[in-house]
Design an enzyme around this catalytic site. Structure first.
Site, PDB file in Angstrom:
ATOM      1  N   HIS A   1     -15.221  23.162 -53.083  1.00 36.95           N
ATOM      2  CA  HIS A   1     -13.929  23.519 -52.486  1.00 36.95           C
ATOM      3  C   HIS A   1     -13.115  24.394 -53.415  1.00 36.95           C
ATOM      4  O   HIS A   1     -13.415  24.517 -54.613  1.00 36.95           O
ATOM      5  CB  HIS A   1     -13.131  22.267 -52.085  1.00 36.95           C
ATOM      6  CG  HIS A   1     -12.716  21.403 -53.236  1.00 36.95           C
ATOM      7  ND1 HIS A   1     -11.593  21.637 -53.989  1.00 36.95           N
ATOM      8  CD2 HIS A   1     -13.305  20.296 -53.768  1.00 36.95           C
ATOM      9  CE1 HIS A   1     -11.482  20.695 -54.929  1.00 36.95           C
ATOM     10  NE2 HIS A   1     -12.514  19.874 -54.820  1.00 36.95           N
TER      11      HIS A   1
ATOM     12  N   CYS B   1     -16.412  16.910 -57.910  1.00 40.63           N
ATOM     13  CA  CYS B   1     -16.549  18.027 -56.979  1.00 40.63           C
ATOM     14  C   CYS B   1     -16.931  19.297 -57.725  1.00 40.63           C
ATOM     15  O   CYS B   1     -16.914  19.349 -58.946  1.00 40.63           O
ATOM     16  CB  CYS B   1     -15.231  18.269 -56.229  1.00 40.63           C
ATOM     17  SG  CYS B   1     -14.858  16.997 -55.005  1.00 40.63           S
TER      18      CYS B   1
END
Length: 180
Positions: A144, A155
């Site tokens: 992201h 992430c």
């Protein structure tokens, strides 16, 4: 001044010729030891063998992704880079990334894109915005957009333009490979 012979100054071209000749002679004398040394080095150097050199082992190009041909996106945690790929060849990238910390690492392995959310907000980490999220595991980890200033909580963070490209290119079921 009869009887005295005055010498007229030398013509300008004659002076410059004398200066040039002297400078050239001095340069030749200064370079002579270098020429002798060069000849000595060449004479002492071993001759190249007549056998042909063995072909060099093929090397992976610097910007070639290190994942399998099946990957749709390749993430290299060691180099902190990612690529969109097709049949093992980069179609976009390398893209700079930030990944997890030692305490909360980004996992390595083969994953499948599970879902995409354009305006996702993390419930787990203080309502942190996670725009252009492409989720790839059951723990809520995603590729992201976000600040690459520090480590993530597992992430893979990308710059906004790169996150938009990844979001547009990947669909649920696509393969994500993460290597170290």
């Amino acid at each position: 001044m009869v009887g005295r012979h005055h010498r007229s100054p030398a013509p300008r071209h004659a002076v410059s010729h004398t200066v040039r000749h002297t400078a050239s002679h001095t340069a030749r004398r200064a370079l002579a030891p270098l020429a002798a040394a060069s000849v000595a080095v060449l004479a002492a150097a071993p001759l190249a063998s007549a056998a042909p050199a063995a072909p060099a082992a093929p090397q992976q190009p610097a910007d070639q992704p290190p994942c399998s041909d099946a990957a749709d996106v390749c993430v290299d945690l060691g180099e902190q880079r990612a690529w969109l790929t097709d049949d093992g060849r980069a179609t976009s990238g390398p893209m700079a990334i930030t990944s997890g910390s030692d305490e909360d690492p980004t996992p390595t392995g083969e994953f499948t894109v599970q879902r995409k959310e354009r305006h996702h907000v993390s419930r787990e980490f203080g309502r942190a915005p996670m725009p252009y999220s492409v989720f790839f595991d059951d723990e809520g980890r995603a590729l992201h957009s976000g600040s690459r200033a520090g480590s993530s909580h597992g992430c893979v963070r990308l710059d906004k333009d790169d996150a938009q490209d990844v979001f547009a290119a990947l669909e649920p079921g696509d393969r994500v490979e993460i290597v170290r």
